[in-house]
Design an enzyme around this catalytic site. Structure first.
Site, short mmCIF file in Angstrom:
data_model
loop_
_atom_site.label_atom_id
_atom_site.label_comp_id
_atom_site.label_asym_id
_atom_site.label_seq_id
_atom_site.Cartn_x
_atom_site.Cartn_y
_atom_site.Cartn_z
CG ASP A 172 -0.20 0.74 2.40
OD1 ASP A 172 0.55 0.04 3.12
OD2 ASP A 172 -0.37 1.96 2.56
CB CYS A 216 -1.05 4.68 -20.14
SG CYS A 216 -2.32 4.37 -18.92
CB CYS A 231 -3.58 7.58 -21.44
SG CYS A 231 -2.58 7.97 -19.99
C1 0UX Z 1 4.94 5.17 4.14
N1 0UX Z 1 5.73 4.23 4.89
C2 0UX Z 1 5.17 3.44 5.84
N2 0UX Z 1 3.85 3.37 6.09
C3 0UX Z 1 3.73 2.50 7.12
C4 0UX Z 1 2.59 2.09 7.81
C5 0UX Z 1 1.23 2.60 7.36
C6 0UX Z 1 0.80 1.82 6.12
N3 0UX Z 1 -0.21 2.59 5.38
C7 0UX Z 1 -1.53 2.60 6.01
C8 0UX Z 1 -2.18 3.98 5.95
C9 0UX Z 1 -1.37 5.03 6.73
C10 0UX Z 1 -2.08 6.37 6.68
C11 0UX Z 1 -2.24 6.85 5.26
C12 0UX Z 1 -3.02 5.81 4.48
C13 0UX Z 1 -4.41 5.65 5.07
C14 0UX Z 1 -4.28 5.19 6.50
C15 0UX Z 1 -3.48 6.22 7.28
C16 0UX Z 1 -3.56 3.85 6.56
C17 0UX Z 1 -2.30 4.47 4.51
C18 0UX Z 1 2.75 1.22 8.92
N4 0UX Z 1 1.64 0.83 9.64
C19 0UX Z 1 1.81 0.06 10.73
N5 0UX Z 1 0.74 -0.31 11.46
N6 0UX Z 1 3.03 -0.39 11.14
C20 0UX Z 1 4.17 -0.08 10.46
O1 0UX Z 1 5.27 -0.50 10.86
C21 0UX Z 1 4.04 0.78 9.29
C22 0UX Z 1 5.17 1.18 8.56
C23 0UX Z 1 5.02 2.03 7.48
N7 0UX Z 1 5.91 2.66 6.66
ZN ZN Z 2 -3.08 6.47 -18.30
#
Ligand code: 0UX
Ligand code: ZN
Length: 374
Positions: free
Chosen positions: A268, A306, A311
């Site tokens: 994600d 694409c 596109c």
């Molecule tokens: C970017 N790098 C990174 N992300 C991380 C996330 C969030 C994943 N995305 C979910 C999320 C986070 C925010 C933004 C969107 C919607 C909602 C709130 C859920 C994606 C992580 N989430 C948890 N529980 N634990 C992690 O170690 C972790 C490490 C990450 N390293």
């Molecule tokens: Zn496109």
């Protein structure tokens, strides 16, 4: 019966990548898969119909934000997140911990949970493993995440060891507090930073508990790409082969390919939607900043390779004009294309796994996209 079932189809002979399917109460999705991210119960500017058109079968939503606004009680009253946002595909919710660490300025981690202030109104709040489970149970997501601590990068060994041990105790409490294990899958999150022995300890603790799948956390937090790849090299082999593996917060096209090669099934990242909102597009020939003056009279598509709706029907000149004028429609077009680009990239990755040539695909894609340029 188990709400989440991983079906392994084959492993690429050229790399460690695996082709599979994840079956959920709201349909199945092919893996490796990129999951678009919806922060406030919407993938910003996209309608559910457009997400289906793009080929997304699972999206992420956000425990932390929905808890604060509108409140999980309202979502529960609406019949859960699927009916609240009119999305009938699968939904994965993160546990909220990561958000607390990245959003609120005040926070205190204790054994019982995390004390912090709301980033909206400064109100004192408390998130425990039990609370994180209750919120996700109320949201009705198909895949829930255990409450974990994602330590900052770098973190020194002593702190990381204590954090891993607490995250394992929290994982145990999450399993205890999970109210509907037959309807919602619960994933454990492996931590341990870049320390191989701590990753081993975290994986051993979590795989001794019965989780529906396993996430690798604590990465994509500012570490160099080669550190991420090294951690994946020694962490994914510790995870069971009959359950999905989810690399959290990743990522850019090169990281998706390198993660798939190391046996990751789910990804994600907010990147495609976030950069779209400042007019940056991912294309097969690298990144394109459409607001750049050189596109003022460029009547070709964002990406000539694409075949997405954007596109096929809109030009760089038109999208540049909208983005410069801060027209919402412009950001809908860049978002639609970026999501389509990553969903399509994962389709090409799955095709390459089928034909045992993901290594060759990586070379060609990196060359064309410009990742190899020094
Ligand atoms: C970017 N790098 C990174 N992300 C991380 C996330 C969030 C994943 N995305 C979910 C999320 C986070 C925010 C933004 C969107 C919607 C909602 C709130 C859920 C994606 C992580 N989430 C948890 N529980 N634990 C992690 O170690 C972790 C490490 C990450 N390293
Ligand atoms: Zn496109």
């Amino acid at each position: 019966m188990k709400p989440i079932v991983y079906e392994h189809i084959k492993t690429c002979k050229q790399t460690g990548a695996r082709l599979g399917k994840v079956h959920t109460p709201h349909g199945s999705f092919d893996t490796p898969a990129f999951m678009p991210v919806g922060t406030l119960a919407t993938v910003k500017t996209m309608s559910p119909e457009e997400l289906k058109e793009i080929g997304a079968n699972i999206i992420l939503s956000n425990t932390y934000h929905l808890w604060l606004r509108p409140g999980e009680d309202i979502v529960k009253e609406a019949g859960g997140l699927h009916s609240f946002m009119n999305w009938d595909g699968a939904i994965l919710t993160d546990s909220g911990g990561f958000q607390v660490f990245s959003l609120s300025d005040f926070r205190e981690i204790k054994e019982e949970g995390v004390h912090f202030r709301s980033h909206l109104n400064g109100e004192k709040l408390f998130l425990s493993p039990e609370k994180a489970m209750q919120i996700q149970n109320d949201l009705g997501s198909d895949i829930m995440m255990a409450l974990d601590e994602c330590p900052p990068y770098p973190a020194e060994y002593g702190y990381m060891k204590k954090s891993v041990e607490r995250t394992s105790r929290w994982a145990e409490r999450c399993i205890e507090a999970h109210q509907r294990p037959n309807e919602q899958g619960l994933f454990g999150i492996v931590q341990g930073g870049e320390y191989e022995d701590l990753r081993k300890q975290s994986a051993a603790d979590l795989t001794s508990m019965d989780f529906a799948g396993y996430a690798i956390g604590g990465l994509s937090v500012g570490e160099p790409k080669d550190v991420m790849n090294r951690v994946l090299d020694f962490t994914t082999p510790l995870l069971p082969t009959d359950k999905p593996r989810y690399l959290m917060g990743v990522g850019s096209p090169d990281s998706l390919i390198d993660g798939a090669i190391r046996g990751i099934d789910m990804f994600d990242c907010v990147l495609p939607t976030r950069i779209a909102r400042n007019g940056t597009c991912m294309t097969s020939l690298g990144r394109l900043v459409v607001r750049n003056a050189k596109f003022a009279r460029d009547f070709s598509p964002i990406d000539p390779n694409c075949d997405c709706h954007v596109c096929k029907n809109y030009t760089r000149a038109y999208i540049r004009h909208l983005v410069k004028a801060n027209e919402t429609f412009g950001f809908r077009l860049t978002t639609y294309h970026n999501l389509y680009f990553l969903v399509k990239l994962m389709e090409q990755v799955r095709e390459a796994i089928k034909q045992d040539r993901l290594g060759d695909f990586r070379e060609k894609f990196f060359e064309q996209y410009g990742f190899n340029k020094p």
